[in-house]
Design an enzyme around this catalytic site. Structure first.
Site, mmCIF file in Angstrom:
data_model
loop_
_atom_site.group_PDB
_atom_site.id
_atom_site.type_symbol
_atom_site.label_atom_id
_atom_site.label_comp_id
_atom_site.label_asym_id
_atom_site.label_seq_id
_atom_site.Cartn_x
_atom_site.Cartn_y
_atom_site.Cartn_z
ATOM 1 N N PHE A 71 0.848 -1.184 0.000
ATOM 2 C CA PHE A 71 0.000 0.000 0.000
ATOM 3 C C PHE A 71 0.890 1.242 0.000
ATOM 4 C CE2 PHE A 71 -4.066 -1.856 2.107
ATOM 5 C CZ PHE A 71 -4.134 -2.800 1.103
ATOM 6 N N GLU A 72 0.651 2.127 -0.943
ATOM 7 C CA GLU A 72 1.411 3.360 -1.050
ATOM 8 C C GLU A 72 0.445 4.533 -1.124
ATOM 9 O OE1 GLU A 72 4.415 3.128 -4.121
ATOM 10 O OE2 GLU A 72 4.825 1.025 -3.684
ATOM 11 N N GLY A 73 0.952 5.700 -1.462
ATOM 12 C CA GLY A 73 0.099 6.871 -1.594
ATOM 13 C C GLY A 73 -0.670 7.159 -0.321
#
Length: 604
Positions: free
Chosen positions: A390-392
């Site tokens: 999971f990024e952003g």
């Protein structure tokens, strides 16, 4: 993504008079301390909190520290100089040396009530640890002296550590002799049982691990637990009484056993190479068939499963079409390749997220959809588990979410619940890995929770609750040590990408543990060495922060052997470090397999 930078230092707002700034010059002893001399300062390293000290505005912290695991932090106010003091029993007409290490502006160390001339010494500006030393002689009838440290009014916090007062013991007698006969009796994967011979006159004993005091006990045995498997440790003990602490015993070393099956399957090799395979998209690195991935790769993360919308929780894995990926295999060939890799002892996972795949499990309905849709992908392709990438803005903290042990933010609570459900569904053989950016993990050392730290990006440290909640089920954490701004390490210095120091400092934090946002009462515990792989880009094309094979070797030497460390001193040695992760297998193939060759050359 912007990263936090060091704050500018506050200017000194108060004018200090010449009298206030005056300090007695220091005089070094011309010969070694006499045999009767001892360190009379009690708890001078602040390993036992403020025991023995009286402070107007002080506490203990776990960073920065000069040695051990704690140090003093005291913050002067407008009408208070944050004085910390203790009174020590001394002998009349005797020579003493007072010493300590400090950080900050206008930090003082001194002694009063000497019966002759009271002394002090000070540091005008000490951005790093600076030693202060002064000497004095007691008067003909002096039996008690007060030693102290303080800052200056309104100039900001200062730190102090390793304060010693060396000289003849007073009426309480001398510290005991150092213990003998130290030995390691029982060694497990996470603990070492120690014992030693009793010392006449000792009222207790202090236990040191790799130079850091970790326990105080009244008897002559202790079990030091919470250790990493397959890791070498060095132990010493000292004897303690009212007069002080003895010198340290001879060193005994012990290497913990291999890890048990907790946290994932035990059939991963001792040192594993992890890589992402571009399975759903094409870019300049070219398409690589799963069957063509070399045998060196032990964990293959299929990139990516992505959501149908940011908050739906519905994850789909759409393999790259032939129009974009020439030579792509059929579904049947792909599934056969998964089985062949597994038959060769490899793990094949679906990686969820990536830079373009925002996943926000804001509701329990999204959580349940996430579990069912991810399960469908795992079952359809016969995969070994799940990688969370999971990024952003997928994970961020609410303003009141300040305790990583008890998260409140729905997207975090729901993700933890989903992962626990998947682990329970697939059992002990389920492989769970995570690939957060440094922003989401190590930056929690400085910032965690917008409510406490003044509006910084709420994503800072947001992975910590998830990692902590899943640590018993987590197979691997491979933080992306790339595409990162400078991050402060446990040495209280900022480290930047481009060399071994950055990887060493970031990994040392994971294996040592660290106070979250500098809160000494909110310490993120260390992970096991076998749970940690270091994330690096395979080539300069793959991401910012690529380092040469020589720098990769320096990183591994320092963390697994404590050699070749350069400018950063680690807090331990971890020969059981699991290995390396890279973005990506495709980019490594594009670069002539340099990353793979470096790993194979080092670990064989």
């Amino acid at each position: 993504m912007d990263r936090s930078r060091p704050l500018a230092r506050r200017p000194l707002v108060a004018l200090l008079t010449a009298t206030a700034l005056a300090a007695t010059g220091t005089t070094a002893l011309s010969s070694a301390a006499r045999a009767a001399d001892a360190d009379l300062a009690r708890n001078g390293g602040f390993e036992s909190g403020l025991d023995g000290w009286s402070c107007t505005a002080g506490t203990t912290v776990n960073a920065p520290v000069r040695s051990g695991s704690s140090a003093l932090k005291a913050t002067p106010a407008g009408a208070d100089n944050a004085r910390c003091a203790q009174t020590v029993t001394v002998k009349p007409d005797s020579q003493y040396t007072l010493s300590g290490h400090v950080q900050g502006s206008y930090v003082y160390l001194g002694a009063s009530g000497t019966g002759t001339t009271d002394v002090s010494t000070w540091a005008q500006s000490a951005p790093g640890w600076q030693q202060l030393t002064t000497t004095f002689r007691t008067g003909p009838s002096t039996t008690r002296v007060t030693v102290y440290t303080h800052g200056w009014y309104g100039t900001g916090a200062y730190h102090a550590d390793d304060i010693t007062l060396v000289g003849p013991g007073g009426e309480t007698g001398q510290p005991p002799a150092p213990p003998t006969g130290l030995r390691a009796d029982t060694v497990t994967s996470t603990g070492v049982a120690l014992s030693w011979s009793p010392v006449t006159g000792a009222t207790g004993y202090a236990v040191y691990r790799d130079g850091t005091k970790v326990r105080t006990v009244s008897g002559t045995s202790v079990t030091v637990s919470g250790l990493s498997p397959s890791t070498a440790y060095a132990f010493q003990v000292t004897a303690v009484n009212d007069a002080g602490e003895s010198a340290r015993s001879a060193t005994v070393t012990a290497t913990t056993g291999a890890p048990d099956s907790g946290g994932g399957p035990s059939d991963l090799p001792p040192h594993a190479l992890v890589g992402y395979l571009h399975a759903s998209f094409a870019n300049g690195s070219g398409y690589t068939r799963l069957a063509d991935v070399p045998e060196s790769w032990d964990v293959i993360d299929l990139a990516f499963g992505e959501p149908t919308s940011a908050t739906s929780g519905d994850i789909r894995f759409d393999r790259c079409p032939a129009s974009e990926c020439p030579g792509v295999e059929s579904d049947a060939e792909f599934k056969d390749a998964v089985k062949a890799k597994q038959a060769a002892g490899k793990k094949v996972l679906i990686s969820i997220g990536g830079a373009n795949g925002q996943v926000q499990l804001t509701t329990t309905a999204a959580r349940d959809t996430f579990v069912s849709s991810v399960s469908k992908i795992i079952d359809e392709y016969g995969l070994d588990g799940l990688d969370i990438d999971f990024e952003g803005h997928s994970l961020s903290l609410n303003a009141d979410d300040t305790d990583f042990r008890n998260p409140k933010t729905p997207v975090i609570v729901n993700l933890i619940s989903a992962l626990k459900t998947l682990k329970a569904k697939y059992g002990d053989d389920f492989v769970l890995t995570m690939a957060p950016e440094t922003f989401f993990v190590q930056l929690g050392y400085q910032y965690y929770g917008t409510g406490r730290w003044g509006g910084q990006d709420p994503r800072a440290g947001a992975y910590l609750p998830v990692i902590h909640a899943m640590r018993d089920d987590l197979t691997l954490l491979h933080v992306q040590d790339y595409n990162s701004g400078p991050v402060m390490g446990l040495d209280n210095q900022y480290h930047s990408m481009g060399g071994a120091d950055f990887h060493i400092a970031m990994t040392d934090m994971l294996l040592t543990g660290f106070p979250v946002a500098g809160d000494a009462n909110n310490v993120f515990p260390p992970l096991r060495a076998d749970q940690v792989a270091i994330g690096m880009p395979a080539t300069t094309n793959a991401g910012n922060g690529h380092v040469s094979p020589a720098e990769v070797t320096k990183t591994l030497d320092c963390l697994t052997k404590r050699t070749n460390c350069g400018g950063y001193a680690t807090h331990g040695t971890w020969p059981g470090l699991r290995g390396l992760m890279t973005w990506s297998i495709n980019w490594d193939r594009f670069g002539g397999w340099e990353f793979q060759r470096t790993f194979d050359g080092y670990f064989g």
